[in-house]
Scaffold this motif. Sequence first.
Motif, PDB file in Angstrom:
ATOM      1  N   LYS A   1       0.809  -1.216   0.000  1.00 15.73           N
ATOM      2  CA  LYS A   1       0.000   0.000   0.000  1.00 15.73           C
ATOM      3  C   LYS A   1       0.852   1.280   0.000  1.00 15.73           C
ATOM      4  O   LYS A   1       0.306   2.371  -0.122  1.00 15.73           O
ATOM      5  CB  LYS A   1      -0.924   0.016   1.231  1.00 15.73           C
ATOM      6  CG  LYS A   1      -1.830  -1.206   1.365  1.00 15.73           C
ATOM      7  CD  LYS A   1      -2.766  -1.379   0.182  1.00 15.73           C
ATOM      8  CE  LYS A   1      -3.886  -2.388   0.440  1.00 15.73           C
ATOM      9  NZ  LYS A   1      -3.440  -3.756   0.665  1.00 15.73           N
ATOM     10  N   HIS A   2       2.157   1.162   0.176  1.00 13.76           N
ATOM     11  CA  HIS A   2       3.059   2.315   0.129  1.00 13.76           C
ATOM     12  C   HIS A   2       2.635   3.425   1.091  1.00 13.76           C
ATOM     13  O   HIS A   2       2.642   4.612   0.739  1.00 13.76           O
ATOM     14  CB  HIS A   2       3.162   2.856  -1.302  1.00 13.76           C
ATOM     15  CG  HIS A   2       3.914   1.935  -2.231  1.00 13.76           C
ATOM     16  ND1 HIS A   2       5.283   1.941  -2.341  1.00 13.76           N
ATOM     17  CD2 HIS A   2       3.481   0.947  -3.066  1.00 13.76           C
ATOM     18  CE1 HIS A   2       5.657   1.020  -3.209  1.00 13.76           C
ATOM     19  NE2 HIS A   2       4.585   0.396  -3.657  1.00 13.76           N
ATOM     20  N   ASP A   3       2.260   3.013   2.290  1.00 20.74           N
ATOM     21  CA  ASP A   3       1.928   3.947   3.368  1.00 20.74           C
ATOM     22  C   ASP A   3       0.643   4.735   3.104  1.00 20.74           C
ATOM     23  O   ASP A   3       0.353   5.710   3.793  1.00 20.74           O
ATOM     24  CB  ASP A   3       3.092   4.920   3.623  1.00 20.74           C
ATOM     25  CG  ASP A   3       3.068   5.511   5.020  1.00 20.74           C
ATOM     26  OD1 ASP A   3       2.517   4.849   5.935  1.00 20.74           O
ATOM     27  OD2 ASP A   3       3.588   6.624   5.212  1.00 20.74           O
ATOM     28  N   ILE A   4      -0.133   4.329   2.110  1.00 22.50           N
ATOM     29  CA  ILE A   4      -1.425   4.954   1.845  1.00 22.50           C
ATOM     30  C   ILE A   4      -2.473   4.185   2.640  1.00 22.50           C
ATOM     31  O   ILE A   4      -2.560   2.960   2.562  1.00 22.50           O
ATOM     32  CB  ILE A   4      -1.754   4.941   0.339  1.00 22.50           C
ATOM     33  CG1 ILE A   4      -0.700   5.741  -0.426  1.00 22.50           C
ATOM     34  CG2 ILE A   4      -3.150   5.499   0.083  1.00 22.50           C
ATOM     35  CD1 ILE A   4      -0.602   7.205  -0.039  1.00 22.50           C
ATOM     36  N   ARG A   5      -3.270   4.898   3.432  1.00 21.30           N
ATOM     37  CA  ARG A   5      -4.128   4.257   4.425  1.00 21.30           C
ATOM     38  C   ARG A   5      -5.466   3.769   3.879  1.00 21.30           C
ATOM     39  O   ARG A   5      -6.091   2.889   4.477  1.00 21.30           O
ATOM     40  CB  ARG A   5      -4.379   5.244   5.571  1.00 21.30           C
ATOM     41  CG  ARG A   5      -3.113   5.649   6.313  1.00 21.30           C
ATOM     42  CD  ARG A   5      -3.373   6.792   7.250  1.00 21.30           C
ATOM     43  NE  ARG A   5      -2.166   7.203   7.977  1.00 21.30           N
ATOM     44  CZ  ARG A   5      -2.075   8.297   8.712  1.00 21.30           C
ATOM     45  NH1 ARG A   5      -3.141   9.090   8.841  1.00 21.30           N
ATOM     46  NH2 ARG A   5      -0.954   8.596   9.323  1.00 21.30           N
ATOM     47  N   SER A   6      -5.935   4.354   2.780  1.00 22.12           N
ATOM     48  CA  SER A   6      -7.269   4.000   2.288  1.00 22.12           C
ATOM     49  C   SER A   6      -7.386   4.345   0.814  1.00 22.12           C
ATOM     50  O   SER A   6      -6.609   5.159   0.286  1.00 22.12           O
ATOM     51  CB  SER A   6      -8.339   4.778   3.069  1.00 22.12           C
ATOM     52  OG  SER A   6      -8.233   6.169   2.783  1.00 22.12           O
ATOM     53  N   PRO A   7      -8.350   3.770   0.108  1.00 22.97           N
ATOM     54  CA  PRO A   7      -8.587   4.150  -1.288  1.00 22.97           C
ATOM     55  C   PRO A   7      -8.893   5.638  -1.439  1.00 22.97           C
ATOM     56  O   PRO A   7      -8.516   6.249  -2.442  1.00 22.97           O
ATOM     57  CB  PRO A   7      -9.790   3.291  -1.687  1.00 22.97           C
ATOM     58  CG  PRO A   7      -9.717   2.102  -0.794  1.00 22.97           C
ATOM     59  CD  PRO A   7      -9.196   2.619   0.511  1.00 22.97           C
ATOM     60  N   ARG A   8      -9.562   6.223  -0.435  1.00 21.90           N
ATOM     61  CA  ARG A   8      -9.879   7.657  -0.514  1.00 21.90           C
ATOM     62  C   ARG A   8      -8.599   8.500  -0.470  1.00 21.90           C
ATOM     63  O   ARG A   8      -8.456   9.470  -1.218  1.00 21.90           O
ATOM     64  CB  ARG A   8     -10.826   8.053   0.615  1.00 21.90           C
ATOM     65  CG  ARG A   8     -11.336   9.489   0.495  1.00 21.90           C
ATOM     66  CD  ARG A   8     -12.487   9.766   1.449  1.00 21.90           C
ATOM     67  NE  ARG A   8     -13.084  11.071   1.210  1.00 21.90           N
ATOM     68  CZ  ARG A   8     -13.973  11.319   0.262  1.00 21.90           C
ATOM     69  NH1 ARG A   8     -14.394  10.343  -0.533  1.00 21.90           N
ATOM     70  NH2 ARG A   8     -14.464  12.531   0.081  1.00 21.90           N
ATOM     71  N   GLN A   9      -7.673   8.103   0.416  1.00 23.44           N
ATOM     72  CA  GLN A   9      -6.410   8.835   0.474  1.00 23.44           C
ATOM     73  C   GLN A   9      -5.617   8.648  -0.823  1.00 23.44           C
ATOM     74  O   GLN A   9      -4.982   9.594  -1.311  1.00 23.44           O
ATOM     75  CB  GLN A   9      -5.584   8.374   1.668  1.00 23.44           C
ATOM     76  CG  GLN A   9      -4.354   9.242   1.904  1.00 23.44           C
ATOM     77  CD  GLN A   9      -3.555   8.818   3.115  1.00 23.44           C
ATOM     78  OE1 GLN A   9      -3.194   7.644   3.246  1.00 23.44           O
ATOM     79  NE2 GLN A   9      -3.263   9.752   4.001  1.00 23.44           N
TER      80      GLN A   9
END
Length: 634
Positions: free
Chosen positions: A485-493
């Motif tokens: 996820k490369h430190d991305i927390r959610s699809p929205r982010q």
Amino acid sequence: MIDAIAREAGLYPYIVGRSANWRDELAIETMRAPGLPDIVFHIEQAVVFHKLAEGRSVILSAPTSFGKSLLIDALVAYRAPTTVVAVVPTIALLDEFRRRMEQRFPDYQVITRSAEQRSTKQAIFIGTQERLLEREDLDRIDLFIIDEFYKLDLDRNDKRSLALNTILARYGKRAKQIYFLGPSIDDVPNAANFRPGVEFIKTRYSPVTADIIDRTDVGPSPEKLVEDLVSVGRASSLIYVQSPPAAARLADHLIKSKLIRHSEFCVSLSEWLRENFHPEWILAGAVAKGIGIHHGRIPRSIAHLMISLFNQTDIAAIICTSSMIEGINTAAENVFIYDRNISTSKLDRFTFDNIKGRAGRMFKHNIGKVFLYNVPPDQTQFDVRVPLFNADELMAPELLLQLQDDALTPVARRRKRAISEASALPTRVLSTWAEFGIDGLNALADRIRDEADDSNSLLFWKGLPTFDQIEATFNAPWNILEFQKHDIRSPRQLAMFANRLRTSGSIRSYFDGLVSKKGLEAQPEIDRCFNFMRGAEYTFPQVLRALNDVVDAVLGEDIANYRVYASQLQNLFLPGELRALDEFGVPLPLVQRLSRHLPVDDVGASRKALEVPSNPVRNSLSPFELQLLARGIA
């Protein structure tokens, strides 16, 4: 007397040009690399080279300072293979390999990008496993190389191991000769089962040595580290830490200390980084003090610049993670092993030895120093268990689907057929996207089938998506497929970062919209910006392409098309193929500024245009930026 001892130990490179003894001169000439008159082997290199020169396949385990990569150059010079394929673990190592091959073998076409087509008889293909898997033109391979081959072992929990095993399955038996290289490996069981005649060679021979300075009684203390750095002066030093956040924290300590080793270029670079990326970036502050930072989130052009500045002594120390230890062929006089972990796991003996082995380099630092701030791990056996070298009945389904039926036992063929028959997806889709997990792909197909009845679904779009469509599209596989996820927390982010990158007029604007904090607290935000860009270059576009193939298979090919957007995302919304210039040493802010004046679909032509001093395309660059460009593309 010293020359005689060196000769007795097989250290022939050390007596070149020193001895008037004809016997020594004769011995040196027998150790000179054919086709590379400037290279003299040490005794163990010569032993391995002669096996390779005979066309034999070799799996080599040797210390970092052994000169394993040099044997590739010598083999190409001697045997002049028509087609060489080299698999490397990182883009940084790819870039280093490319520069060396282009300089040493100008008659070869050196190909590093998936879209680049072969145009000469002799070619060297260099790429990560993911890039090379995208090619369909690798036939009749004369020499197949895997650097850091221990990554084939699935038990190391490296998510990229499946792709590496896939590339091995595709070319490992077809190539005329294989050469796999790696450090500190005790055994590779059953290698001969995969390819008859392959020889595993293990050696501890090293042409350099290192002194151990024990600081375990103090532990990882920033104050003690500064004291030790002062004690070694401007001698080159690598400082190992466990993660990018740890690198930022330690850099902050060093910036606040009285340690100053900067050059005029580094001071100018610091200001340029603040202006073109973000004023709070810790690297900008560190480089002003003559301290570099290197980890997987640093842009490739800047990471290459850090290595260049380090090798040219503009900076004396680099704080680095395992990305530099495993992904760059560099060494230092001093190695400071400051942390005892790699990410959240404890260092094992293998990784520890790999880090320690960076101390010392022949002719530069014959005796290195290793500073230990933690108790080293126990010495344990380290074997590399390659799935393809063992019985295939228990092979993971993701790997099983990569193999041709004629390479499998009857039991494995039946397993493979059962896996395909149990899925609603075509075998081609399962095989192509096996990196995401077979069970995950089947679950995603069920999710898409359920979505088909929703007339308001945001999944089915073509062209340029809206914010909500990006969020919905990544939401479908987010918790189903296995991907970083490369430190991305959610699809929205993710949608927020993607839209910010697309609509920003510059890299600086992209950061300004996503970074709000100051000082050390700003570093996680800055790291996340860089980490998203790294994911955008490969992982996130691949997820879109996999999802698109699943949608096509389940609902038909006219329902959705994410491929155009995936390509735009992969190129960081730069025109054509210009994003690749970052890999060739041109920082992204310069690429953005010059993009209107470069041939966007021909990276080679763009590189040549930037290399010509009189080219008008360079007129918009400042004197410092011209220096920066020259260092990058050199």
